[in-house]
Write a protein that holds these residues in place. Structure first.
Motif, PDB file in Angstrom:
ATOM      1  N   ARG A   1      -8.324 -45.596 -26.251  1.00 17.14           N
ATOM      2  CA  ARG A   1      -9.935 -45.848 -25.560  1.00 17.14           C
ATOM      3  C   ARG A   1      -9.496 -46.586 -24.420  1.00 17.14           C
ATOM      4  NH1 ARG A   1     -12.903 -47.845 -29.355  1.00 17.14           N
ATOM      5  NH2 ARG A   1     -14.414 -45.897 -29.467  1.00 17.14           N
ATOM      6  N   GLU A   2      -8.838 -46.214 -23.381  1.00 17.01           N
ATOM      7  CA  GLU A   2      -8.432 -46.697 -22.168  1.00 17.01           C
ATOM      8  C   GLU A   2      -9.218 -46.679 -21.070  1.00 17.01           C
ATOM      9  OE1 GLU A   2      -4.863 -47.730 -21.779  1.00 17.01           O
ATOM     10  OE2 GLU A   2      -3.291 -46.228 -22.518  1.00 17.01           O
ATOM     11  N   ARG A   3      -8.849 -47.060 -19.693  1.00 20.28           N
ATOM     12  CA  ARG A   3     -10.270 -46.456 -18.719  1.00 20.28           C
ATOM     13  C   ARG A   3      -9.328 -45.310 -17.842  1.00 20.28           C
ATOM     14  NH1 ARG A   3     -10.777 -47.387 -13.149  1.00 20.28           N
ATOM     15  NH2 ARG A   3      -9.800 -48.805 -12.856  1.00 20.28           N
TER      16      ARG A   3
ATOM     17  N   LYS B   1      -5.505 -41.430 -12.955  1.00 20.56           N
ATOM     18  CA  LYS B   1      -4.151 -40.147 -13.189  1.00 20.56           C
ATOM     19  C   LYS B   1      -3.433 -41.539 -13.812  1.00 20.56           C
ATOM     20  CE  LYS B   1      -1.234 -38.571 -10.044  1.00 20.56           C
ATOM     21  NZ  LYS B   1      -1.034 -39.222  -9.028  1.00 20.56           N
ATOM     22  N   GLY B   2      -3.033 -40.186 -14.822  1.00 26.29           N
ATOM     23  CA  GLY B   2      -1.680 -40.748 -15.657  1.00 26.29           C
ATOM     24  C   GLY B   2      -2.321 -41.123 -16.718  1.00 26.29           C
ATOM     25  N   ARG B   3      -3.438 -41.749 -17.505  1.00 29.84           N
ATOM     26  CA  ARG B   3      -3.856 -42.803 -18.388  1.00 29.84           C
ATOM     27  C   ARG B   3      -5.182 -41.595 -18.570  1.00 29.84           C
ATOM     28  NH1 ARG B   3      -2.989 -47.314 -20.107  1.00 29.84           N
ATOM     29  NH2 ARG B   3      -1.422 -47.363 -17.660  1.00 29.84           N
ATOM     30  N   TYR B   4      -5.077 -41.544 -20.287  1.00 28.55           N
ATOM     31  CA  TYR B   4      -6.077 -40.100 -20.711  1.00 28.55           C
ATOM     32  C   TYR B   4      -6.355 -41.206 -22.600  1.00 28.55           C
ATOM     33  CZ  TYR B   4      -4.268 -37.858 -17.192  1.00 28.55           C
ATOM     34  OH  TYR B   4      -3.860 -37.567 -15.524  1.00 28.55           O
ATOM     35  N   ARG B   5      -7.455 -40.537 -22.749  1.00 29.87           N
ATOM     36  CA  ARG B   5      -8.406 -41.041 -23.640  1.00 29.87           C
ATOM     37  C   ARG B   5      -7.725 -39.881 -24.931  1.00 29.87           C
ATOM     38  NH1 ARG B   5     -13.921 -43.651 -22.846  1.00 29.87           N
ATOM     39  NH2 ARG B   5     -12.933 -45.044 -22.166  1.00 29.87           N
ATOM     40  N   GLN B   6      -7.157 -39.249 -24.768  1.00 27.15           N
ATOM     41  CA  GLN B   6      -5.758 -38.645 -25.438  1.00 27.15           C
ATOM     42  C   GLN B   6      -5.147 -37.828 -25.064  1.00 27.15           C
ATOM     43  OE1 GLN B   6      -7.376 -34.712 -27.635  1.00 27.15           O
ATOM     44  NE2 GLN B   6      -5.688 -34.036 -28.271  1.00 27.15           N
ATOM     45  N   PHE B   7      -3.587 -38.314 -25.112  1.00 28.47           N
ATOM     46  CA  PHE B   7      -2.228 -37.797 -24.716  1.00 28.47           C
ATOM     47  C   PHE B   7      -1.686 -37.214 -24.927  1.00 28.47           C
ATOM     48  CE2 PHE B   7      -0.587 -41.811 -24.947  1.00 28.47           C
ATOM     49  CZ  PHE B   7      -0.586 -42.943 -25.615  1.00 28.47           C
ATOM     50  N   TYR B   8      -0.387 -37.069 -24.304  1.00 26.92           N
ATOM     51  CA  TYR B   8       0.824 -36.030 -25.481  1.00 26.92           C
ATOM     52  C   TYR B   8       1.715 -37.158 -25.318  1.00 26.92           C
ATOM     53  CZ  TYR B   8      -2.171 -33.007 -26.190  1.00 26.92           C
ATOM     54  OH  TYR B   8      -4.014 -32.216 -26.468  1.00 26.92           O
TER      55      TYR B   8
ATOM     56  N   CYS C   1       1.635 -59.240 -17.052  1.00 27.94           N
ATOM     57  CA  CYS C   1       0.110 -59.499 -16.406  1.00 27.94           C
ATOM     58  C   CYS C   1       0.660 -58.912 -15.246  1.00 27.94           C
ATOM     59  CB  CYS C   1      -0.048 -60.617 -16.666  1.00 27.94           C
ATOM     60  SG  CYS C   1      -1.681 -60.435 -14.848  1.00 27.94           S
ATOM     61  N   LYS C   2      -0.235 -57.582 -14.633  1.00 27.32           N
ATOM     62  CA  LYS C   2      -0.272 -56.486 -13.499  1.00 27.32           C
ATOM     63  C   LYS C   2      -0.882 -58.032 -12.574  1.00 27.32           C
ATOM     64  CE  LYS C   2       1.563 -53.801 -15.903  1.00 27.32           C
ATOM     65  NZ  LYS C   2       1.301 -53.131 -16.716  1.00 27.32           N
ATOM     66  N   ILE C   3      -1.508 -58.751 -12.207  1.00 28.78           N
ATOM     67  CA  ILE C   3      -2.624 -59.276 -11.589  1.00 28.78           C
ATOM     68  C   ILE C   3      -1.323 -59.967 -10.373  1.00 28.78           C
ATOM     69  CG2 ILE C   3      -4.792 -61.302 -10.905  1.00 28.78           C
ATOM     70  CD1 ILE C   3      -4.996 -58.708 -12.615  1.00 28.78           C
TER      71      ILE C   3
ATOM     72  N   VAL D   1       8.655 -56.901 -21.486  1.00 30.85           N
ATOM     73  CA  VAL D   1       9.135 -57.590 -23.147  1.00 30.85           C
ATOM     74  C   VAL D   1       8.295 -55.856 -23.909  1.00 30.85           C
ATOM     75  CG1 VAL D   1       9.032 -59.780 -22.505  1.00 30.85           C
ATOM     76  CG2 VAL D   1       6.890 -59.279 -22.279  1.00 30.85           C
ATOM     77  N   ARG D   2       7.311 -55.003 -23.324  1.00 27.21           N
ATOM     78  CA  ARG D   2       6.909 -54.287 -23.422  1.00 27.21           C
ATOM     79  C   ARG D   2       5.518 -54.441 -24.437  1.00 27.21           C
ATOM     80  NH1 ARG D   2       6.836 -50.394 -22.164  1.00 27.21           N
ATOM     81  NH2 ARG D   2       6.993 -48.793 -24.150  1.00 27.21           N
ATOM     82  N   GLY D   3       4.536 -53.613 -24.354  1.00 21.28           N
ATOM     83  CA  GLY D   3       3.315 -54.069 -25.271  1.00 21.28           C
ATOM     84  C   GLY D   3       3.216 -53.961 -26.646  1.00 21.28           C
ATOM     85  N   LEU D   4       3.677 -53.330 -27.486  1.00 16.78           N
ATOM     86  CA  LEU D   4       3.899 -53.973 -28.716  1.00 16.78           C
ATOM     87  C   LEU D   4       4.932 -54.987 -29.272  1.00 16.78           C
ATOM     88  CD1 LEU D   4       4.999 -49.820 -29.411  1.00 16.78           C
ATOM     89  CD2 LEU D   4       2.042 -51.302 -28.781  1.00 16.78           C
TER      90      LEU D   4
ATOM     91  N   VAL E   1       7.431 -43.514 -17.278  1.00 14.10           N
ATOM     92  CA  VAL E   1       7.185 -41.934 -17.905  1.00 14.10           C
ATOM     93  C   VAL E   1       7.212 -42.610 -19.099  1.00 14.10           C
ATOM     94  CG1 VAL E   1       8.181 -40.219 -18.021  1.00 14.10           C
ATOM     95  CG2 VAL E   1       8.261 -41.019 -16.042  1.00 14.10           C
ATOM     96  N   LEU E   2       8.006 -43.626 -19.589  1.00 15.26           N
ATOM     97  CA  LEU E   2       8.125 -43.676 -20.936  1.00 15.26           C
ATOM     98  C   LEU E   2       9.031 -45.032 -21.428  1.00 15.26           C
ATOM     99  CD1 LEU E   2      11.434 -43.982 -21.511  1.00 15.26           C
ATOM    100  CD2 LEU E   2      11.910 -41.465 -20.690  1.00 15.26           C
ATOM    101  N   GLY E   3       8.538 -45.535 -22.178  1.00 10.24           N
ATOM    102  CA  GLY E   3       9.222 -46.370 -22.984  1.00 10.24           C
ATOM    103  C   GLY E   3       9.794 -46.609 -24.692  1.00 10.24           C
TER     104      GLY E   3
ATOM    105  N   ASP F   1       1.735 -36.482 -20.630  1.00  8.51           N
ATOM    106  CA  ASP F   1       1.092 -36.428 -19.159  1.00  8.51           C
ATOM    107  C   ASP F   1       1.994 -36.393 -18.492  1.00  8.51           C
ATOM    108  OD1 ASP F   1      -1.906 -35.425 -20.779  1.00  8.51           O
ATOM    109  OD2 ASP F   1      -0.239 -37.029 -22.040  1.00  8.51           O
ATOM    110  N   ARG F   2       2.472 -37.629 -17.944  1.00  6.15           N
ATOM    111  CA  ARG F   2       3.096 -38.170 -16.775  1.00  6.15           C
ATOM    112  C   ARG F   2       3.990 -37.966 -16.372  1.00  6.15           C
ATOM    113  NH1 ARG F   2       2.274 -44.803 -17.917  1.00  6.15           N
ATOM    114  NH2 ARG F   2       0.162 -44.477 -18.444  1.00  6.15           N
ATOM    115  N   LEU F   3       5.314 -37.017 -17.857  1.00 10.71           N
ATOM    116  CA  LEU F   3       6.435 -36.339 -17.485  1.00 10.71           C
ATOM    117  C   LEU F   3       6.613 -35.246 -16.652  1.00 10.71           C
ATOM    118  CD1 LEU F   3       9.532 -35.922 -17.558  1.00 10.71           C
ATOM    119  CD2 LEU F   3       9.343 -35.337 -19.237  1.00 10.71           C
TER     120      LEU F   3
END
Ligand code: ATP
Ligand code: MG
Length: 425
Positions: free
Chosen positions: A118-120, A123-130, A218-220, A266-269, A290-292, A318-320
């Motif tokens: 459940r993200e906002r 483009k390139g960001r969906y709630r169901q993605f592959y 952080c992206k700010i 550092v990646r999100g997980l 594209v991938l991580g 989706d992004r690829l």
């Protein structure tokens, strides 16, 4: 009208052709590297992700689709279930449940399928993605910890991106250490953050307490100068982690896999240890990853399984596909200019001008002096040209050409010297 739910979308022909092409290449390339497909359920018990992905991550703390599933019979218990937000936890659960490590061999597994967060939506960001992902894991005796595994998986990724024809990617590489050396780094970060925390965004102020490593991604923009000055993880790796990373890089250098070290990645997980990586692509704008992926040596034990170090990645399909489409659109650059020779003897001047335009990178085509003006314009329209350039006696003498923008209808006289720049705008 009932519409698709926000953040979900239909994949329609002809786009599905490109998706199928990618899937096909994935199966072909991964098979050559001796990977085999695994299919795990689309939902799992919530606890799997809480323990496997980490309570402190964005995914678990705010992005999961979770519901309380009621018991339907006395023999059933109600339980909290979650649509999978990623597939590594499911694969490791399956590895443990089916005792896949018993053979003593490495398990090389891949999957292709939908994930849910459940993200906002954007483009390139969906709630169901592959995601297309792969994992290699196994008992340490199978060599699951060794640097060659890290290098091999990165090599496979470059082979796949080559096979689908993606150009212009960048591979970022880092080592985030292990449970032995990361506490010291976390401590150093906490101390450094204590003095500057107040100047950071609200999220980072919280992360500085709960999970200081997260501050690094952080992206700010306003936070960046402060983050730049924080301690570097490379200075805190223990000897084993430092050696491991050096060996991964040495193999990649020999294989001529190009990469850049990014000490802030550092990646999100939470489960990552040692090698982490990300491939980005310039055509994707803000959602450039594209991938991580990365190594997760302690994950199996964290989920109650045997020691089973491993490394894996997930490609955002989706992004690829978006990046491949952008590339295709560029390759099929629409016609910029249609050059119309006006009057007898003008063909040679028109062709000369067309050649000059083409030489400077402009997609151009040319008509014929025997065509009537009306027919020439119709041809230009049909070809989808953006501009028409008229080459008549007067134009050649003045070295300035009548240029018409077929979309706006605007007509201008443009000196020869400025023509290329004018058409490019
Ligand atoms: P990001 O920083 O873009 O949110 P992430 O770190 O959350 O990515 P991972 O969990 O590592 O991503 O997932 C691997 C890949 O899956 C990402 O690199 C991206 O290509 C893709 N991905 C992640 N979330 C989404 C989404 N909501 N929609 C489309 N693709 C996604
Ligand atoms: Mg994310």
């Amino acid at each position: 009208m009932i519409k698709a739910v926000r953040g979900t979308r239909d994949l329609l022909p002809p786009d599905t052709e490109l998706w199928n092409f990618v899937d096909h290449k994935v199966r072909e390339v991964f098979a050559r590297y001796n990977y085999h497909e695994i299919r795990t359920p689309l939902f799992e018990s919530t606890e799997l992700f809480a323990r496997g992905v980490g309570e402190e991550t964005d995914i678990v703390s705010k992005e999961m689709f979770t519901w309380e599933d009621k018991a339907r019979a006395a023999s059933e218990k109600s339980q909290s279930l979650t649509l999978r937000p990623e597939n590594t936890a499911g694969v490791v659960r399956s590895y443990i449940e089916h005792e896949l490590g018993r053979s003593g061999l490495l398990q090389k597994l891949y999957y292709i399928g939908p994930q849910f967060r459940r993200e906002r939506p954007q483009k390139g960001r969906y709630r169901q993605f592959y995601q297309i992902g792969a994992e290699v894991l196994g008992p340490p005796t199978a060599g699951s910890e060794l640097p060659i595994r890290d290098a091999e998986i990165l090599d496979m990724l470059t082979a796949l991106l080559d096979a689908v024809g993606l150009q212009g990617w960048t591979l970022y590489l880092n080592s985030v250490g292990c449970l032995n050396c990361r506490p010291a780094y976390n401590q150093a970060l906490r101390e450094a953050l204590a003095g500057v925390k107040d100047q950071l965004c609200a999220d980072c102020q919280r992360r500085a307490e709960t999970n200081p490593l997260r501050v690094l991604d952080c992206k700010i923009p306003a936070d960046q100068p402060i983050i730049e000055k924080l301690p570097k993880i490379a200075d805190y790796l223990d000897d084993d982690c430092r050696n491991h990373f050096a060996q991964v890089r040495a193999i990649l250098d020999t294989l001529e896999v190009p990469y850049q070290i990014n000490e802030r990645m550092v990646r999100g997980l939470d489960y990552y240890t040692r090698t982490t990586f990300e491939f980005t692509h310039g055509e994707l704008g803000a959602q450039s990853a594209v991938l991580g992926g990365g190594r997760y040596d302690g994950l199996s034990e964290q989920l109650g399984g045997p020691k089973a170090p491993g490394i894996g990645f997930a490609i955002g399909e989706d992004r690829l596909v978006l990046a491949l489409q952008a590339q295709l659109a560029q390759a099929l650059a629409p016609l910029k200019a249609f050059v119309i020779p006006l009057g007898a003897g003008m063909n040679r001047h028109a062709l000369k001008l067309t050649r000059e335009l083409r030489a400077s990178g402009i997609t151009a085509d040319v008509g014929d002096e025997s065509f009537r003006m009306k027919k020439s314009f119709e041809t230009a329209e049909k070809l989808g040209a953006k501009f028409v350039v008229i080459v008549g006696e007067n134009e050649v003498q003045a070295s300035a050409f009548a240029v018409k923008n077929l979309k706006s209808g605007e007509q201008t006289t443009v000196p020869r010297a400025e023509l290329t720049r004018f058409l490019e705008d």
